[in-house]
Write an enzyme that holds these catalytic residues in place. Structure first.
Site, PDB file in Angstrom:
ATOM      1  N   SER A   1      -3.595  -0.367  14.385  1.00 19.46           N
ATOM      2  CA  SER A   1      -3.741   0.271  15.225  1.00 19.46           C
ATOM      3  C   SER A   1      -4.368   0.227  17.217  1.00 19.46           C
ATOM      4  CB  SER A   1      -5.420   0.642  14.689  1.00 19.46           C
ATOM      5  OG  SER A   1      -6.060   1.103  15.297  1.00 19.46           O
TER       6      SER A   1
ATOM      7  N   GLY B   1       0.826  -1.282   0.125  1.00 18.24           N
ATOM      8  CA  GLY B   1      -0.173   0.082   0.276  1.00 18.24           C
ATOM      9  C   GLY B   1       1.475   0.546  -0.005  1.00 18.24           C
ATOM     10  N   ALA B   2       1.325   0.960  -0.930  1.00 14.50           N
ATOM     11  CA  ALA B   2       2.992   2.567  -0.425  1.00 14.50           C
ATOM     12  C   ALA B   2       2.219   3.350  -1.426  1.00 14.50           C
ATOM     13  CB  ALA B   2       4.674   2.102  -1.195  1.00 14.50           C
ATOM     14  N   ASN B   3       1.306   3.577  -2.298  1.00 14.44           N
ATOM     15  CA  ASN B   3       0.778   4.577  -2.951  1.00 14.44           C
ATOM     16  C   ASN B   3       0.141   5.704  -2.664  1.00 14.44           C
ATOM     17  OD1 ASN B   3      -1.206   2.497  -3.876  1.00 14.44           O
ATOM     18  ND2 ASN B   3      -2.339   3.528  -4.048  1.00 14.44           N
TER      19      ASN B   3
ATOM     20  N   TYR C   1     -12.626  -4.212  11.307  1.00 19.63           N
ATOM     21  CA  TYR C   1     -10.761  -3.350  11.373  1.00 19.63           C
ATOM     22  C   TYR C   1      -9.986  -3.667  12.571  1.00 19.63           C
ATOM     23  CZ  TYR C   1      -7.637   0.141  10.658  1.00 19.63           C
ATOM     24  OH  TYR C   1      -6.763   1.199  10.965  1.00 19.63           O
TER      25      TYR C   1
ATOM     26  N   GLY D   1      -1.052   7.911   0.899  1.00 14.11           N
ATOM     27  CA  GLY D   1      -1.353   7.981   2.240  1.00 14.11           C
ATOM     28  C   GLY D   1      -0.064   8.155   3.460  1.00 14.11           C
ATOM     29  N   ILE D   2       0.290   6.777   4.661  1.00 15.95           N
ATOM     30  CA  ILE D   2       1.477   7.078   5.625  1.00 15.95           C
ATOM     31  C   ILE D   2       2.959   5.793   4.581  1.00 15.95           C
ATOM     32  CG2 ILE D   2       2.228   5.128   7.357  1.00 15.95           C
ATOM     33  CD1 ILE D   2      -0.699   6.385   8.364  1.00 15.95           C
ATOM     34  N   GLY D   3       1.590   5.096   3.514  1.00 14.25           N
ATOM     35  CA  GLY D   3       2.543   4.092   2.619  1.00 14.25           C
ATOM     36  C   GLY D   3       3.844   5.228   1.996  1.00 14.25           C
TER      37      GLY D   3
HETATM   38  N1  LIG Z   1      -5.264   7.010   9.084  1.00 10.88           N
HETATM   39  C1  LIG Z   1      -4.698   6.960  10.032  1.00 10.88           C
HETATM   40  O1  LIG Z   1      -5.762   7.408  11.455  1.00 10.88           O
HETATM   41  C2  LIG Z   1      -4.643   5.573  11.094  1.00 10.88           C
HETATM   42  C3  LIG Z   1      -5.293   5.068  11.908  1.00 10.88           C
HETATM   43  C4  LIG Z   1      -4.780   3.884  12.624  1.00 10.88           C
HETATM   44  C5  LIG Z   1      -3.495   2.590  11.569  1.00 10.88           C
HETATM   45  N2  LIG Z   1      -3.541   3.518  10.363  1.00 10.88           N
HETATM   46  C6  LIG Z   1      -3.383   2.393   9.293  1.00 10.88           C
HETATM   47  O2  LIG Z   1      -2.610   2.469   8.952  1.00 10.88           O
HETATM   48  C7  LIG Z   1      -1.498   1.715   7.129  1.00 10.88           C
HETATM   49  C8  LIG Z   1      -1.844   3.224   6.258  1.00 10.88           C
HETATM   50  O3  LIG Z   1      -3.274   3.813   6.082  1.00 10.88           O
HETATM   51  P1  LIG Z   1      -3.695   4.841   5.831  1.00 10.88           P
HETATM   52  O4  LIG Z   1      -4.251   6.334   6.459  1.00 10.88           O
HETATM   53  O5  LIG Z   1      -2.779   5.653   4.591  1.00 10.88           O
HETATM   54  O6  LIG Z   1      -4.106   4.938   4.573  1.00 10.88           O
HETATM   55  P2  LIG Z   1      -4.837   4.820   2.641  1.00 10.88           P
HETATM   56  O7  LIG Z   1      -4.040   6.165   2.200  1.00 10.88           O
HETATM   57  O8  LIG Z   1      -6.038   4.821   2.852  1.00 10.88           O
HETATM   58  O9  LIG Z   1      -3.424   3.724   2.699  1.00 10.88           O
HETATM   59  C9  LIG Z   1      -4.088   2.465   2.626  1.00 10.88           C
HETATM   60  C10 LIG Z   1      -3.194   1.795   1.068  1.00 10.88           C
HETATM   61  O10 LIG Z   1      -3.631   0.571   1.148  1.00 10.88           O
HETATM   62  C11 LIG Z   1      -3.875   0.395  -0.251  1.00 10.88           C
HETATM   63  N3  LIG Z   1      -4.609  -1.698  -0.370  1.00 10.88           N
HETATM   64  C12 LIG Z   1      -6.260  -0.641  -0.152  1.00 10.88           C
HETATM   65  N4  LIG Z   1      -6.678  -2.212  -0.467  1.00 10.88           N
HETATM   66  C13 LIG Z   1      -6.187  -2.788  -0.963  1.00 10.88           C
HETATM   67  C14 LIG Z   1      -5.843  -4.109  -2.056  1.00 10.88           C
HETATM   68  N5  LIG Z   1      -6.818  -4.989  -2.231  1.00 10.88           N
HETATM   69  N6  LIG Z   1      -4.820  -4.438  -2.595  1.00 10.88           N
HETATM   70  C15 LIG Z   1      -3.668  -3.444  -2.601  1.00 10.88           C
HETATM   71  N7  LIG Z   1      -3.838  -2.749  -1.447  1.00 10.88           N
HETATM   72  C16 LIG Z   1      -4.390  -2.293  -0.966  1.00 10.88           C
HETATM   73  C17 LIG Z   1      -4.286   1.350  -0.930  1.00 10.88           C
HETATM   74  O11 LIG Z   1      -3.778   1.076  -2.147  1.00 10.88           O
HETATM   75  P3  LIG Z   1      -5.561   1.592  -3.116  1.00 10.88           P
HETATM   76  O12 LIG Z   1      -5.080   3.501  -2.950  1.00 10.88           O
HETATM   77  O13 LIG Z   1      -5.098   0.856  -4.532  1.00 10.88           O
HETATM   78  O14 LIG Z   1      -7.164   1.668  -2.186  1.00 10.88           O
HETATM   79  C18 LIG Z   1      -2.999   2.341  -0.320  1.00 10.88           C
HETATM   80  O15 LIG Z   1      -2.573   2.060  -0.675  1.00 10.88           O
HETATM   81  C19 LIG Z   1      -3.123   1.156   7.242  1.00 10.88           C
HETATM   82  O16 LIG Z   1      -2.474  -0.328   7.914  1.00 10.88           O
HETATM   83  C20 LIG Z   1      -4.460   1.602   8.315  1.00 10.88           C
HETATM   84  O17 LIG Z   1      -4.847   0.676   8.934  1.00 10.88           O
HETATM   85  C21 LIG Z   1      -3.897   4.800  10.021  1.00 10.88           C
END
Ligand SMILES: NC(=O)c1ccc[n+]([C@@H]2O[C@H](COP(=O)([O-])OP(=O)(O)OC[C@H]3O[C@@H](n4cnc5c(N)ncnc54)[C@H](OP(=O)(O)O)[C@@H]3O)[C@@H](O)[C@H]2O)c1
Length: 362
Positions: free
Chosen positions: A206, A79-81, A232, A83-85
């Site tokens: 989380s 999921g490097a494309n 989740y 947000g945090i990735g």
């Molecule tokens: N944001 C917060 O407040 C928060 C808090 C606690 C933990 N986290 C954790 O941090 C991590 C990163 O989340 P983020 O906040 O950066 O959200 P994000 O921007 O939505 O990033 C999530 C990533 O996961 C990928 N993904 C989702 N479904 C997928 C699939 N079926 N196959 C391959 N890749 C998939 C997404 O790809 P697409 O772009 O293709 O959908 C995106 O690259 C997650 O594990 C999340 O649970 C986040």
């Protein structure tokens, strides 16, 4: 917020301008002085805001990695494309690390990297396509990685979904469970043979794993028991239990495994699946870490020399924390491992000719 301050500043300047003596109104020098003051004041406010933000919400990923030399390291990030990735990819790339971006949409990943100016002339950034909602797709991606890469030093299991309605994947598993947990374990299992002897694995989990009721024993929730938050939280608890099991397996090796909570209500695309979540995350944004800060704890776990020789630890705010009691249950960690193996074995076994026909018809 910045917007409110900018508006207040504009109002103040308009007031001054309206009340300035007539000869000053015609004085271009006076006007440019106002503009200059505005921009200086704007910069001062920006610096002050950054300072306050840093004090309240901690360092950025860039600050955590700034002294590291990672030119001999290769890191796989799911999921490097976005947000945090994507932010972690940027920080690691800046330190010379080769980053394997495992993404559902490689076009979006390339565009994301280009937008962060890290694509051009960077041959150490490589794209791998995988849809974590399909074990077959994960296997295909791993085969490509095994063919092209010699060793992986860091694995950051970051991809995640949140707020989905109840859906099943092609493997007939609840989507959050498979995407956030099971497929990423399967990926790790498939690339384990090229992990460096001192490799580090980081699960992005989380704090919300705490809100589970201890009697929970269903992992891939059926529709009747489903709420998106529960699904989740279960998937994030599974990540911590998997860390526990892996650290046991790697006890006699130099490999280590950590869990990192990036921060709560970090405004990314995570909340896009349900409008009330989107609204909540937007409202909470001024009181939460931004994406740059959210990358700090996972990057600390992935790269900090201070963690050498340690394993099986949960981190938030770049510091060690205790996960929930349930997440520390070794018996549960072993049971989950057995269940995971059973599910993967069942879903990836070679199909009989009759099943292939049925599969093709579906
Ligand atoms: N944001 C917060 O407040 C928060 C808090 C606690 C933990 N986290 C954790 O941090 C991590 C990163 O989340 P983020 O906040 O950066 O959200 P994000 O921007 O939505 O990033 C999530 C990533 O996961 C990928 N993904 C989702 N479904 C997928 C699939 N079926 N196959 C391959 N890749 C998939 C997404 O790809 P697409 O772009 O293709 O959908 C995106 O690259 C997650 O594990 C999340 O649970 C986040």
């Amino acid at each position: 917020s910045r917007e409110v301050m900018d508006k207040a500043m504009d109002k103040a300047l308009n007031f001054l301008w309206a009340n300035a003596p007539l000869n000053h109104k015609l004085d271009k020098k006076y006007l440019s002085t106002i503009e200059k003051n505005k921009s200086i004041l704007g910069d001062v406010i920006k610096v002050a805001q950054n300072r306050i933000n840093a004090v309240l919400y901690g360092p950025t990923g860039e600050e955590i990695t700034k002294d590291l030399e990672l030119a001999d390291k290769t890191c796989l990030i799911t999921g490097a494309n976005s947000g945090i990735g994507l932010e972690m990819t940027r920080c690691l790339s800046a330190r010379g690390c080769a980053v394997l971006m495992a993404c559902r949409n490689t076009y979006a990943a390339g565009a994301g990297a280009r937008a962060q100016s890290m694509w051009e002339n960077n041959h150490r950034l490589r794209l791998y396509e995988t849809n974590l909602a399909s074990l077959r797709s994960v296997k295909k991606c791993c085969d490509q990685i095994l063919q092209a890469e010699k060793k992986i030093d860091i694995v950051i299991l970051n991809a995640g979904v949140f707020g989905l309605p109840w859906t099943l994947t092609v493997d007939m598993l609840e989507t959050s469970f498979q995407v956030n947990y099971l497929s990423q374990i399967y990926m790790l299992k498939n690339i384990e043979q090229i992990l460096a002897p001192d490799a580090r694995v980081v699960f992005i989990t989380s704090e919300s794993h705490r809100s589970l009721i201890p009697t929970e024993d269903v992992v891939s929730l059926p529709e009747s028991k489903y709420t998106s938050i529960k699904a989740y939280n279960i998937s994030k608890l599974c990540g911590i239990l998997a860390m526990r099991y892996l650290s046991y397996c790697w006890l006699k090796t130099s490999k280590s495994v950590f869990c990192a909570h990036p921060g709560s209500f970090v405004k990314t695309r995570l909340c896009r699946n349900w409008q009330p979540y989107e609204l909540l995350y937007t409202l909470m944004a001024p009181f939460s870490k931004n994406v740059k800060q959210a990358a700090s704890t996972p990057l600390y776990c992935a790269t900090s020399p201070a963690l050498a020789g340690l394993s099986n630890l949960y981190f938030k705010e770049c510091a060690r924390a205790e996960p929930s009691e349930l997440a520390q249950d070794s018996h549960l960690a072993f049971r989950l491992h057995d269940l995971t193996e059973d599910i993967i074995r069942d879903r990836t076994r070679i199909l009989t000719p009759e099943e292939v026909k049925l599969d093709e018809r579906i």
